[in-house]
Design a protein around this motif. Structure first.
Motif, PDB file in Angstrom:
ATOM      1  N   VAL A  39       0.867  -1.183   0.000  1.00  0.00           N
ATOM      2  CA  VAL A  39       0.000   0.000   0.000  1.00  0.00           C
ATOM      3  C   VAL A  39       0.901   1.229   0.000  1.00  0.00           C
ATOM      4  CG1 VAL A  39      -1.810   1.262   1.207  1.00  0.00           C
ATOM      5  CG2 VAL A  39      -1.786  -1.247   1.267  1.00  0.00           C
ATOM      6  N   MET A  40       0.714   2.074  -1.002  1.00  0.00           N
ATOM      7  CA  MET A  40       1.545   3.265  -1.150  1.00  0.00           C
ATOM      8  C   MET A  40       0.649   4.491  -1.244  1.00  0.00           C
ATOM      9  SD  MET A  40       4.535   1.996  -3.797  1.00  0.00           S
ATOM     10  CE  MET A  40       5.667   3.283  -3.237  1.00  0.00           C
ATOM     11  N   GLY A  41       1.245   5.646  -0.973  1.00  0.00           N
ATOM     12  CA  GLY A  41       0.515   6.903  -1.059  1.00  0.00           C
ATOM     13  C   GLY A  41       1.212   7.956  -0.228  1.00  0.00           C
ATOM     14  N   PRO A  42       0.889   9.223  -0.452  1.00  0.00           N
ATOM     15  CA  PRO A  42       1.522  10.298   0.320  1.00  0.00           C
ATOM     16  C   PRO A  42       1.076  10.271   1.772  1.00  0.00           C
ATOM     17  CG  PRO A  42      -0.249  11.163  -1.058  1.00  0.00           C
ATOM     18  CD  PRO A  42      -0.070   9.731  -1.452  1.00  0.00           C
ATOM     19  N   SER A  43       1.775  11.007   2.623  1.00  0.00           N
ATOM     20  CA  SER A  43       1.394  11.119   4.030  1.00  0.00           C
ATOM     21  C   SER A  43      -0.040  11.635   4.123  1.00  0.00           C
ATOM     22  CB  SER A  43       2.337  12.070   4.768  1.00  0.00           C
ATOM     23  OG  SER A  43       3.652  11.555   4.776  1.00  0.00           O
ATOM     24  N   GLY A  44      -0.823  11.033   5.018  1.00  0.00           N
ATOM     25  CA  GLY A  44      -2.202  11.443   5.178  1.00  0.00           C
ATOM     26  C   GLY A  44      -3.160  10.818   4.191  1.00  0.00           C
ATOM     27  N   SER A  45      -2.687   9.851   3.411  1.00  0.00           N
ATOM     28  CA  SER A  45      -3.551   9.236   2.390  1.00  0.00           C
ATOM     29  C   SER A  45      -4.449   8.146   2.953  1.00  0.00           C
ATOM     30  CB  SER A  45      -2.698   8.655   1.249  1.00  0.00           C
ATOM     31  OG  SER A  45      -1.838   7.640   1.739  1.00  0.00           O
ATOM     32  N   GLY A  46      -4.180   7.680   4.177  1.00  0.00           N
ATOM     33  CA  GLY A  46      -5.014   6.661   4.789  1.00  0.00           C
ATOM     34  C   GLY A  46      -4.360   5.309   4.933  1.00  0.00           C
ATOM     35  N   LYS A  47      -3.045   5.219   4.688  1.00  0.00           N
ATOM     36  CA  LYS A  47      -2.359   3.923   4.715  1.00  0.00           C
ATOM     37  C   LYS A  47      -2.409   3.285   6.111  1.00  0.00           C
ATOM     38  CE  LYS A  47       1.636   5.507   3.358  1.00  0.00           C
ATOM     39  NZ  LYS A  47       1.264   6.942   3.378  1.00  0.00           N
ATOM     40  N   SER A  48      -2.032   4.045   7.126  1.00  0.00           N
ATOM     41  CA  SER A  48      -2.013   3.491   8.480  1.00  0.00           C
ATOM     42  C   SER A  48      -3.428   3.207   8.970  1.00  0.00           C
ATOM     43  CB  SER A  48      -1.295   4.442   9.436  1.00  0.00           C
ATOM     44  OG  SER A  48       0.088   4.516   9.121  1.00  0.00           O
ATOM     45  N   ASP A 169       3.788  -2.037   8.847  1.00  0.00           N
ATOM     46  CA  ASP A 169       3.769  -0.598   8.614  1.00  0.00           C
ATOM     47  C   ASP A 169       5.205  -0.085   8.579  1.00  0.00           C
ATOM     48  OD1 ASP A 169       3.020   2.013   8.357  1.00  0.00           O
ATOM     49  OD2 ASP A 169       1.908   2.146  10.227  1.00  0.00           O
ATOM     50  N   GLU A 170       5.735   0.095   7.378  1.00  0.00           N
ATOM     51  CA  GLU A 170       7.132   0.530   7.184  1.00  0.00           C
ATOM     52  C   GLU A 170       8.087  -0.323   8.021  1.00  0.00           C
ATOM     53  OE1 GLU A 170       8.108   2.658   5.013  1.00  0.00           O
ATOM     54  OE2 GLU A 170       6.401   3.927   4.550  1.00  0.00           O
ATOM     55  N   PRO A 171       8.126  -1.640   7.821  1.00  0.00           N
ATOM     56  CA  PRO A 171       8.887  -2.519   8.710  1.00  0.00           C
ATOM     57  C   PRO A 171      10.391  -2.392   8.604  1.00  0.00           C
ATOM     58  CG  PRO A 171       8.105  -3.756   6.820  1.00  0.00           C
ATOM     59  CD  PRO A 171       7.478  -2.392   6.735  1.00  0.00           C
ATOM     60  N   THR A 172      10.901  -1.733   7.573  1.00  0.00           N
ATOM     61  CA  THR A 172      12.357  -1.614   7.416  1.00  0.00           C
ATOM     62  C   THR A 172      12.846  -0.207   7.718  1.00  0.00           C
ATOM     63  OG1 THR A 172      12.172  -1.097   5.054  1.00  0.00           O
ATOM     64  CG2 THR A 172      12.331  -3.420   5.651  1.00  0.00           C
ATOM     65  N   GLY A 173      11.995   0.613   8.340  1.00  0.00           N
ATOM     66  CA  GLY A 173      12.321   2.019   8.531  1.00  0.00           C
ATOM     67  C   GLY A 173      13.582   2.266   9.340  1.00  0.00           C
ATOM     68  N   ALA A 174      13.877   1.395  10.325  1.00  0.00           N
ATOM     69  CA  ALA A 174      15.042   1.619  11.193  1.00  0.00           C
ATOM     70  C   ALA A 174      16.214   0.710  10.824  1.00  0.00           C
ATOM     71  CB  ALA A 174      14.655   1.387  12.646  1.00  0.00           C
ATOM     72  N   LEU A 175      16.144   0.084   9.656  1.00  0.00           N
ATOM     73  CA  LEU A 175      17.141  -0.918   9.302  1.00  0.00           C
ATOM     74  C   LEU A 175      18.027  -0.448   8.153  1.00  0.00           C
ATOM     75  CD1 LEU A 175      14.805  -4.067   9.338  1.00  0.00           C
ATOM     76  CD2 LEU A 175      16.151  -3.121  11.225  1.00  0.00           C
ATOM     77  N   ASP A 176      19.277  -0.950   8.135  1.00  0.00           N
ATOM     78  CA  ASP A 176      20.133  -0.689   6.986  1.00  0.00           C
ATOM     79  C   ASP A 176      19.625  -1.523   5.812  1.00  0.00           C
ATOM     80  OD1 ASP A 176      21.515  -3.384   6.920  1.00  0.00           O
ATOM     81  OD2 ASP A 176      22.195  -2.718   8.885  1.00  0.00           O
ATOM     82  N   SER A 177      20.134  -1.236   4.622  1.00  0.00           N
ATOM     83  CA  SER A 177      19.589  -1.865   3.417  1.00  0.00           C
ATOM     84  C   SER A 177      19.739  -3.382   3.422  1.00  0.00           C
ATOM     85  CB  SER A 177      20.245  -1.278   2.162  1.00  0.00           C
ATOM     86  OG  SER A 177      21.651  -1.482   2.191  1.00  0.00           O
ATOM     87  N   GLN A 178      20.869  -3.886   3.940  1.00  0.00           N
ATOM     88  CA  GLN A 178      21.092  -5.326   3.945  1.00  0.00           C
ATOM     89  C   GLN A 178      20.122  -6.037   4.894  1.00  0.00           C
ATOM     90  OE1 GLN A 178      25.113  -6.497   4.822  1.00  0.00           O
ATOM     91  NE2 GLN A 178      24.738  -8.661   4.452  1.00  0.00           N
ATOM     92  N   THR A 179      19.954  -5.481   6.110  1.00  0.00           N
ATOM     93  CA  THR A 179      19.028  -6.084   7.061  1.00  0.00           C
ATOM     94  C   THR A 179      17.596  -5.921   6.572  1.00  0.00           C
ATOM     95  OG1 THR A 179      20.550  -5.505   8.848  1.00  0.00           O
ATOM     96  CG2 THR A 179      18.325  -6.141   9.474  1.00  0.00           C
ATOM     97  N   GLY A 180      17.302  -4.778   5.965  1.00  0.00           N
ATOM     98  CA  GLY A 180      15.968  -4.563   5.415  1.00  0.00           C
ATOM     99  C   GLY A 180      15.631  -5.581   4.345  1.00  0.00           C
ATOM    100  N   GLU A 181      16.604  -5.916   3.515  1.00  0.00           N
ATOM    101  CA  GLU A 181      16.401  -6.940   2.492  1.00  0.00           C
ATOM    102  C   GLU A 181      16.080  -8.283   3.137  1.00  0.00           C
ATOM    103  OE1 GLU A 181      19.004  -9.432  -0.821  1.00  0.00           O
ATOM    104  OE2 GLU A 181      19.699  -7.460  -0.168  1.00  0.00           O
ATOM    105  N   ALA A 182      16.793  -8.622   4.202  1.00  0.00           N
ATOM    106  CA  ALA A 182      16.555  -9.894   4.885  1.00  0.00           C
ATOM    107  C   ALA A 182      15.145  -9.941   5.468  1.00  0.00           C
ATOM    108  CB  ALA A 182      17.594 -10.099   5.986  1.00  0.00           C
TER     109      ALA A 182
END
Length: 239
Positions: A39-48, A169-182
């Motif tokens: 699910v994508m969209g700008p902030s305030g679009s209703g995603k959360s 909900d943005e599960p890789t937000g605090a992760l580096d790219s390698q960990t986010g990929e995992a």
């Protein structure tokens, strides 16, 4: 194939009159076993808001939310809590780890609340922590871990046991790219094994792991597409 998650003509309005905020307007989405929907969209679009409704954390102003055929709005608070514990894995933006519990205790808690023995719950929790590469951090408390490690504990908690619906909900937000990929590989593997997944993300390269992308704007579904591209290509470093 019967959908695990279905939102039927769902609207969510906060407030009344001129102060009313229409977070979602007539949204219909179905997610089937083995399907990951981004699910994508700008902030305030209703995603959360969509995720909160899908997980039974909020109720729609109009329409119905079904999880494995059960209309959430008809369930008692006790039965709704049981559905969330047994069927839904939720990765929150703010993690919601309990600071007084260790990593393994945080991950095991939903299972223990649902009646699983402490020994069995801890065994499953350790296996889930191992999946996210944190098997050795089981005894640590959240304040003894980095932000990225805490994020992975939250993901382990969402995936532990036999969850049929995983909401991220943005599960890789605090992760580096390698960990986010995992983490995305773990989410994709759980979906391929028969779960349904919903991934809220701002990044096209993360949405590339999904089977379908739903675009929201001002609480309305404005477009739906197939995969954006091959996930492996999206994760290759830019030269």
């Amino acid at each position: 194939m019967t959908a695990i998650l279905e939102l039927r003509d769902v609207s969510r309005t906060h407030g009344t009159g001129e102060a009313a905020v229409h977070a979602l307007r007539g949204v219909t989405v179905a997610v089937r076993p083995g399907e990951l929907v981004a699910v994508m969209g700008p902030s305030g679009s209703g995603k959360s808001t969509l995720l909160n409704l899908a997980g039974g954390l909020d109720r729609p102003s109009k329409g119905g939310v079904f999880v494995e055929g059960q209309l959430l709005g008809e369930l008692s608070k006790r039965r709704l809590a049981a559905v969330r514990r047994r069927s839904v894995g939720y990765v929150f933006q703010d993690l919601n780890l309990l600071p007084s519990l260790t990593a393994v205790e945080n991950v095991a808690l939903p299972l223990e609340l649902d009646g699983t023995s402490v020994r069995a719950a801890r065994r499953l929790a350790l296996a889930s922590l191992e999946e996210v590469g944190l098997a050795d951090l089981g005894p640590r408390f959240p304040d003894e871990m980095s932000g990225g490690q805490q994020q992975r504990v939250a993901i382990a908690r969402a995936l532990v046991g036999d969850r049929r619906l995983v909401l991220a909900d943005e599960p890789t937000g605090a992760l580096d790219s390698q960990t986010g990929e995992a983490v995305l590989r773990l989410l994709r593997a759980r979906v391929d094994a028969g779960a349904a997944g919903v991934l809220v993300t701002h990044e096209a390269r993360h949405a590339g792991w999904a089977d379908r992308v739903v675009f929201l704007r001002d609480g309305v579904v404005v477009d739906t597409s197939g995969p954006l591209t091959q996930a492996e290509e999206l994760l290759e470093p830019v030269s």
